[in-house]
Design a protein around this motif. Structure first.
Motif, PDB file in Angstrom:
ATOM      1  N   THR A   1      30.961  26.756  37.027  1.00  0.00           N
ATOM      2  CA  THR A   1      31.187  27.628  35.948  1.00  0.00           C
ATOM      3  C   THR A   1      31.556  29.215  36.257  1.00  0.00           C
ATOM      4  O   THR A   1      32.165  29.914  35.465  1.00  0.00           O
ATOM      5  CB  THR A   1      29.966  27.505  34.973  1.00  0.00           C
ATOM      6  N   LEU A   2      31.071  29.517  37.111  1.00  0.00           N
ATOM      7  CA  LEU A   2      31.325  31.131  37.519  1.00  0.00           C
ATOM      8  C   LEU A   2      32.927  30.946  37.847  1.00  0.00           C
ATOM      9  O   LEU A   2      33.465  32.007  37.470  1.00  0.00           O
ATOM     10  CB  LEU A   2      30.511  31.616  38.791  1.00  0.00           C
ATOM     11  N   ALA A   3      33.591  30.162  38.369  1.00  0.00           N
ATOM     12  CA  ALA A   3      34.908  30.238  38.638  1.00  0.00           C
ATOM     13  C   ALA A   3      35.542  30.389  37.281  1.00  0.00           C
ATOM     14  O   ALA A   3      36.638  30.950  37.349  1.00  0.00           O
ATOM     15  CB  ALA A   3      35.556  28.882  39.461  1.00  0.00           C
ATOM     16  N   GLU A   4      35.295  29.800  36.406  1.00  0.00           N
ATOM     17  CA  GLU A   4      35.988  29.488  35.114  1.00  0.00           C
ATOM     18  C   GLU A   4      35.482  31.014  34.537  1.00  0.00           C
ATOM     19  O   GLU A   4      36.748  31.444  33.840  1.00  0.00           O
ATOM     20  CB  GLU A   4      35.745  28.611  34.182  1.00  0.00           C
ATOM     21  N   TRP A   5      34.594  31.550  34.497  1.00  0.00           N
ATOM     22  CA  TRP A   5      34.158  32.678  34.125  1.00  0.00           C
ATOM     23  C   TRP A   5      35.200  34.089  34.812  1.00  0.00           C
ATOM     24  O   TRP A   5      35.783  34.855  33.797  1.00  0.00           O
ATOM     25  CB  TRP A   5      32.886  33.129  34.397  1.00  0.00           C
ATOM     26  N   ILE A   6      35.387  33.935  35.994  1.00  0.00           N
ATOM     27  CA  ILE A   6      36.429  35.096  36.558  1.00  0.00           C
ATOM     28  C   ILE A   6      37.657  34.681  36.425  1.00  0.00           C
ATOM     29  O   ILE A   6      38.568  35.563  36.029  1.00  0.00           O
ATOM     30  CB  ILE A   6      35.979  34.897  38.068  1.00  0.00           C
ATOM     31  N   LYS A   7      38.184  33.313  35.983  1.00  0.00           N
ATOM     32  CA  LYS A   7      39.388  33.165  35.801  1.00  0.00           C
ATOM     33  C   LYS A   7      39.857  33.212  34.485  1.00  0.00           C
ATOM     34  O   LYS A   7      40.859  33.770  34.172  1.00  0.00           O
ATOM     35  CB  LYS A   7      39.476  31.459  35.841  1.00  0.00           C
ATOM     36  N   THR A   8      38.825  33.533  33.579  1.00  0.00           N
ATOM     37  CA  THR A   8      38.972  33.844  32.040  1.00  0.00           C
ATOM     38  C   THR A   8      38.967  35.204  31.960  1.00  0.00           C
ATOM     39  O   THR A   8      38.767  35.947  30.959  1.00  0.00           O
ATOM     40  CB  THR A   8      38.229  33.135  31.248  1.00  0.00           C
ATOM     41  N   GLY A   9      38.935  36.206  33.353  1.00  0.00           N
ATOM     42  CA  GLY A   9      39.032  37.732  33.041  1.00  0.00           C
ATOM     43  C   GLY A   9      37.602  38.582  33.056  1.00  0.00           C
ATOM     44  O   GLY A   9      37.817  39.496  32.845  1.00  0.00           O
ATOM     45  N   HIS A  10      36.560  37.718  33.221  1.00  0.00           N
ATOM     46  CA  HIS A  10      35.148  38.332  33.358  1.00  0.00           C
ATOM     47  C   HIS A  10      34.895  38.783  34.593  1.00  0.00           C
ATOM     48  O   HIS A  10      35.437  38.612  35.669  1.00  0.00           O
ATOM     49  CB  HIS A  10      34.193  37.188  32.833  1.00  0.00           C
ATOM     50  N   SER A  11      33.922  39.740  34.662  1.00  0.00           N
ATOM     51  CA  SER A  11      33.367  40.010  36.194  1.00  0.00           C
ATOM     52  C   SER A  11      31.938  39.753  36.548  1.00  0.00           C
ATOM     53  O   SER A  11      31.225  39.343  35.310  1.00  0.00           O
ATOM     54  CB  SER A  11      33.490  41.724  36.003  1.00  0.00           C
ATOM     55  N   VAL A  12      31.505  39.515  37.683  1.00  0.00           N
ATOM     56  CA  VAL A  12      30.391  39.050  38.031  1.00  0.00           C
ATOM     57  C   VAL A  12      29.368  39.918  37.615  1.00  0.00           C
ATOM     58  O   VAL A  12      28.043  39.756  37.792  1.00  0.00           O
ATOM     59  CB  VAL A  12      30.291  38.949  39.550  1.00  0.00           C
ATOM     60  N   ARG A  13      29.712  41.492  37.126  1.00  0.00           N
ATOM     61  CA  ARG A  13      28.650  42.593  36.979  1.00  0.00           C
ATOM     62  C   ARG A  13      28.648  42.775  35.416  1.00  0.00           C
ATOM     63  O   ARG A  13      27.878  43.507  35.073  1.00  0.00           O
ATOM     64  CB  ARG A  13      29.095  43.584  37.583  1.00  0.00           C
ATOM     65  N   ASP A  14      29.374  41.835  34.717  1.00  0.00           N
ATOM     66  CA  ASP A  14      29.327  41.752  33.391  1.00  0.00           C
ATOM     67  C   ASP A  14      27.661  41.165  32.891  1.00  0.00           C
ATOM     68  O   ASP A  14      26.971  40.510  33.666  1.00  0.00           O
ATOM     69  CB  ASP A  14      29.859  40.885  32.609  1.00  0.00           C
TER      70      ASP A  14
END
Length: 874
Positions: free
Chosen positions: A447-460
């Motif tokens: 799920t994290l991979a898809e999160w980053i793939k769609t332009g989000h940040s781990v610090r959001d």
């Protein structure tokens, strides 16, 4: 290691024939067509044969027979090897025929002389067919004594080749027909052998024919060839057998079932045949009288040494029974070895392949020791299981395959030893595995991979709280209406210490379910599962729930609970493959247990190698690696830190009621997934069958935290590891978003506007404000400022009881300011001095206002004007 004989070592340099042999070859080719009529007719109708009336017709029959024999590759055991240091050790062997083909110099001269002296004394002088023996056979046939005694070594070799050709047919029915044809006891078969023998003699030197005969012959049971016979019956090489042993081995070939010496009752008959052979060797001058007498006095004393086949050997020696079985199944699924699994297994067991596997014996030993120390093979009250798979990052090479229950495939043994199993917990069902195990939170990095793939940040920032969520808030472009559903679902967090709005980095490190749900609400569910598929994740067995779209397939179950809870049953080797991609720039490589395969001539044999593809981009992989390395250093996977200082990424996983426990992670060199839990259900007190919590069983729920480091620390010591790729700024920097001015908007309008911008909204209640009652009075952070994407914005609504403190008060006299405030609706005005002197509002000027100008307050609240007392004009 089993010796592998090259083609050149199997064929001796040409040895000239004797004059008689050369002449026999010439005459044999010419004369046989002439005498064939006589011989065939004599075998059928002796009286007619003697009159010579049928000769011409039978010559025609002989000429039409095939005259070419192409000896194929002899069946030999296939052997699995593992590298140990610079050498290879044998893991297991598989065979239909226990045969090790050897060269001329690897066979004792006693064996060669014994075979020739007894079976074909004129072998080196005839041309494939012994005229004297054949003539004698004709006379025997005429008198009703049969056609025996005419077969030369070359003819026996021909018959064995035809038998082997028949046995080499995978189809059982076709094999039976061909075998029966090769074993026919009639003149046609004998005549065919004669003609083929002549063709063989034309093509091959005598020594090669004799060696071929010794290598191809049956010596009882599944023992073929002189080398395997010497090893099985006397535990030595064919080049080392004594005279008595050589004669005893050659004796067996005459009638294996009655002369093989692993049956005690056969030994007297074998000795009788052996002594006859020794007499023939003496008569033909191959041995001296003293040698003969000594050999005859020697008792037949076998030292039976079976070549044990199968994966049980690999288990007993290295704990690699399940890996051995995996290799075998890998080949059975490889179209390079045949059109179907039956043909592939048939070819595998006969091919004489040397299969060099990928297994790392050091890692395997470390993993086994840690597993045995923490997870027993059996425990009362739970069907306990543990499995660990390690693969090489970037290649898919399987380096370790460990489980708690050892391998055994003997049904009778398994009935009395339930702590053994044939089931490989590391692999998919169709590769000998189980139905898999729920992977819990080890799915979260997907799920994290898809999160980053769609332009989000781990610090959001995301809401990590457990809560009830509307299914319609989960977008799903591949489903009807573009959303997951229209109901709701409630979920909770196991980690109750992390609440509120938190960075995604914290949600991953502390494995907080709510954070992953919030992330999924900002993405497309179909995209998340597409990413999972590209990472190689799939069910270990087909789905059985008929109500779900993935019924009858190994596709993952596309439900929201999967994005944080990993509800699908997946094999450890698939999890290790996905984590190898996180550590290896997103490259997904299918697991492969074989480095190379060579045949008995040393030639490379093609096989299905690992197939690699891009599961996620290198930038996305770097972002995931960053978060999972943070999880190792600051989160729940601290036990995954390297004792060597090698950078690791990792994630833990626990399913409901602690039924399953996982640690999955990697260095830049090796990825490992370890599972500990319920291998299957147990019967409860009320009769139900259920999987149980691992919590009551000592340290079982923490065993993965011992096994995984044992494997990875060994890997670190051997392979090392580099720093993970630096992630992009997009992946690790918090995204800042401007907060709009929502004053005067309805609470619903404000919530929608903030949510669309990625903020979460908190209701701050009512405050004193001049804005119409119920409308937005203000926000925190205030409109016009910036805040991190996903952070919470508190919205305050007006109670309608306030007024705005007017501007222009500072610098005015106290009295003038009071009049302005009264005009704005404020009835309570108080004065204070900035220096403590008595205030004169008519002349002293305002230096500060509380509440300050522009703020809002109730009209009946006190507004304090601070004056510069005693400093006003006049």
């Amino acid at each position: 290691m089993t010796r592998q004989t090259s083609a050149s070592s199997r064929v001796r340099s040409f040895k000239p024939r004797t004059a008689g042999g050369a002449l026999g070859g010439i005459l044999g080719a010419l004369a046989m067509s002439v005498i064939a009529g006589v011989l065939v007719t004599a075998a059928v109708t002796p009286v007619v044969a003697l009159s010579g009336t049928a000769t011409s017709s039978t010559i025609g029959i002989f000429q039409k027979l095939p005259n070419h024999l192409n000896p194929g590759r002899l069946a030999e055991p296939s052997t699995l090897y593992a590298k140990q240091g610079e050498d290879y050790v044998k893991l297991a062997e598989f065979y239909d025929q226990d045969r090790e083909t050897v060269g001329w110099d690897q066979v004792s001269q006693f064996v060669k002389d014994a075979a020739v002296a007894e079976e074909d004394p004129r072998f080196y002088t005839h041309g494939g067919v012994d005229m004297l023996a054949t003539s004698r056979a004709v006379l025997q046939n005429a008198t009703g004594s049969g056609f025996s005694g005419a077969s030369t070594i070359t003819m026996q070799y021909v018959r064995n080749v035809l038998i082997q050709d028949a046995i080499a047919i995978p189809d059982k029915e076709e094999q039976k027909k061909a075998y029966e044809n090769a074993m026919r006891q009639d003149v046609d078969r004998k005549l065919k052998e004669m003609k083929l023998a002549i063709s063989v003699e034309k093509k091959y030197p005598k020594d090669d024919i004799l060696l071929g005969y010794l290598n191809i012959a049956l010596y009882g049971r599944q023992i073929y060839g002189i080398e395997s016979a010497a090893h099985y019956y006397y535990n030595k090489s064919a080049k080392d057998v004594t005279l008595a042993e050589a004669a005893s081995l050659v004796a067996i070939v005459n009638n294996p079932s009655k002369l093989q010496i692993d049956v005690e009752e056969n030994i007297p008959a074998n000795k009788e045949r052996r002594d006859k052979i020794l007499g023939s060797m003496l008569r033909t001058g191959k041995i001296t009288q003293a040698q003969h007498d000594e050999a005859v006095e020697t008792p037949v004393t076998p030292a039976i040494t079976p070549r044990v086949a199968g994966c049980n050997v690999a288990e007993a020696n290295y704990g690699l029974g399940h890996f051995c079985d995996f290799v075998q199944r890998y080949i059975k699924n490889d179209p390079n070895f045949g059109e179907n699994p039956t043909d592939r297994e048939f070819n595998f067991s006969r091919g004489g392949y040397s299969i060099y596997t990928t297994i790392d014996l050091d890692m395997q030993a470390a993993g086994l020791q840690a597993t045995h120390d923490t997870v027993p093979a059996a425990m009362p009250g739970i069907d306990v299981g543990s499995a660990s798979s390690s693969v090489e990052v970037g290649t898919g090479r399987v380096l370790a395959m460990v489980q708690n229950k050892p391998f055994n495939n003997a049904e009778d043994f398994l009935k009395d030893h339930p702590e053994y199993t044939t089931v490989n917990y590391n692999t998919d069902f169709d590769m000998g595995g189980s139905s898999g195990f729920q992977i819990g939170s080890t799915f979260k990095p997907v799920t994290l991979a898809e999160w980053i793939k769609t332009g989000h940040s781990v610090r959001d920032i995301v809401n990590v709280n457990g809560r009830t969520v509307q299914e319609s808030s989960i977008k799903a472009s591949c489903m009807p209406d573009g959303v997951y559903g229209f109901g709701s679902f409630t979920f909770s967090n196991d980690n109750l210490g992390t609440k509120g709005n938190q960075p995604v980095l914290t949600a991953i490190a502390q494995s907080v379910n709510g954070g992953l749900v919030s992330m999924q609400q900002k993405m497309d569910l179909c995209g998340t599962f597409d990413t999972a598929k590209k990472l190689g994740l799939h069910r270990a067995s087909v789905a059985t729930n008929e109500d779900l779209p993935n019924y009858g397939t190994t596709d993952l179950t596309m439900v929201p609970s999967n994005v944080y809870g990993g509800i699908d049953e997946i094999a450890p080797i698939s999890v290790a493959t996905a984590y190898a991609a996180f550590a290896g720039d997103g490259k997904v490589c299918t697991p492969v247990p074989i480095d190379s395969i060579v045949d008995s001539d040393g030639a490379q044999v093609p096989f299905t190698k690992s197939e690699c593809s891009e599961g996620i981009s290198p930038e996305v992989a770097a972002g995931v690696a960053y978060a999972l390395q943070y999880t190792v250093n600051n989160g729940l996977a601290r036990h995954a830190q390297s004792s060597m200082g090698v950078p690791h990424l990792a994630k833990t996983g626990t399913t409901d009621d602690v039924v399953d426990n996982w640690t999955a992670g990697a260095s830049t060199r090796v990825a490992t997934a370890t599972w500990v839990g319920n291998a299957g259900p147990v019967q409860m007190a009320d009769g139900r069958w259920s999987r149980v919590s691992t919590q009551p069983f000592g340290g079982l729920m923490y065993a993965d935290q011992t096994i995984w480091p044992a494997l990875m620390n060994t890997a670190d010591a051997k392979y090392g590891g580099d720093r993970f790729r630096e992630p992009s700024n997009t992946a690790i920097q918090q995204t800042m978003v401007g907060v709009p001015d929502l004053k005067g908007k309805s609470f619903e309008e404000a919530t929608a506007a903030l949510t669309n911008l990625g903020f979460s909204v908190s209701d701050g209640g009512e405050v004193d404000s001049a804005v119409a009652k119920g409308m937005v009075a203000r926000t925190d952070p205030a409109g016009g400022s910036s805040a991190g994407l996903g952070s919470a914005v508190t919205v305050y609504r007006s109670n309608g009881e306030g007024a705005t403190v007017p501007d222009g008060l500072i610098g005015a006299t106290g009295e003038a300011a009071r009049k302005t405030l009264t005009g704005a609706g404020f009835s309570n005005v108080d004065f204070a001095c900035d220096a403590g002197d008595k205030a004169f509002p008519k002349k002293d000027k305002v230096v500060s206002v509380s509440p300050e100008s522009g703020s809002e307050a109730k009209t009946n609240s006190t507004i304090t004007l601070t004056l510069n007392c005693g400093k006003g004009e006049g």
